[in-house]
Design a protein around this motif. Sequence first.
Motif, PDB file in Angstrom:
ATOM      1  N   HIS A 161      -0.812   7.951   1.762  1.00  0.00           N
ATOM      2  CA  HIS A 161      -1.553   8.076   3.012  1.00  0.00           C
ATOM      3  C   HIS A 161      -3.032   7.838   2.763  1.00  0.00           C
ATOM      4  O   HIS A 161      -3.568   8.207   1.734  1.00  0.00           O
ATOM      5  CB  HIS A 161      -1.371   9.476   3.610  1.00  0.00           C
ATOM      6  N   GLN A 162      -3.662   7.231   3.730  1.00  0.00           N
ATOM      7  CA  GLN A 162      -5.108   7.056   3.684  1.00  0.00           C
ATOM      8  C   GLN A 162      -5.684   7.699   4.922  1.00  0.00           C
ATOM      9  O   GLN A 162      -5.036   7.740   5.976  1.00  0.00           O
ATOM     10  CB  GLN A 162      -5.479   5.577   3.655  1.00  0.00           C
ATOM     11  N   ARG A 163      -6.901   8.209   4.817  1.00  0.00           N
ATOM     12  CA  ARG A 163      -7.538   8.779   5.993  1.00  0.00           C
ATOM     13  C   ARG A 163      -9.003   8.381   6.017  1.00  0.00           C
ATOM     14  O   ARG A 163      -9.620   8.161   4.981  1.00  0.00           O
ATOM     15  CB  ARG A 163      -7.394  10.284   6.039  1.00  0.00           C
ATOM     16  N   VAL A 164      -9.510   8.297   7.196  1.00  0.00           N
ATOM     17  CA  VAL A 164     -10.913   7.955   7.389  1.00  0.00           C
ATOM     18  C   VAL A 164     -11.728   9.222   7.162  1.00  0.00           C
ATOM     19  O   VAL A 164     -11.446  10.275   7.743  1.00  0.00           O
ATOM     20  CB  VAL A 164     -11.153   7.405   8.811  1.00  0.00           C
ATOM     21  N   THR A 165     -12.730   9.138   6.301  1.00  0.00           N
ATOM     22  CA  THR A 165     -13.546  10.314   6.007  1.00  0.00           C
ATOM     23  C   THR A 165     -14.971  10.198   6.521  1.00  0.00           C
ATOM     24  O   THR A 165     -15.683  11.186   6.590  1.00  0.00           O
ATOM     25  CB  THR A 165     -13.590  10.581   4.492  1.00  0.00           C
ATOM     26  N   MET A 221       0.839  -1.163   0.000  1.00  0.00           N
ATOM     27  CA  MET A 221       0.000   0.000   0.000  1.00  0.00           C
ATOM     28  C   MET A 221       0.892   1.237   0.000  1.00  0.00           C
ATOM     29  O   MET A 221       1.812   1.333   0.778  1.00  0.00           O
ATOM     30  CB  MET A 221      -0.887  -0.034   1.248  1.00  0.00           C
TER      31      MET A 221
END
Length: 88
Positions: free
Chosen positions: A4-8, A1
Motif C-alpha cells: 500500500h502507498q499513501r499520500v503524506t 507495484m
Amino acid sequence: MTGHQRVTSALFITCGEGREIKHGARAGQIRWTEMPSARFECLLCQTAETPIVRLGEPIPAAVARFIAHIRTTHQAVCTATPEGATAA
C-alpha cells in the motif's frame, strides 16, 4: 507495484497570471493579476507552510527557495516522523 502507498504531503504551486509591460519606465516588468505562490501541507503532522518572499526577490526564485527548504528541513521537524519526533 506491491503493498500500500499513501499520500503524506502535498505541494501546491500556482504559476500566477500576469502580463509584461511593453512601454514606459517599467517596460519588461510583469504586472501580476494573480501572484505566483506555493503552499506545502503535511498530512502527517497537519502543518501548512507558505514561502516568505524577500523584498526585491523574483517570485520564481522565492518559490524555488521554498521548495528546497521544505525538501531539506520539514522531515527533520515533522513530529509524525521518527526523525522529527526525536528532534521535537
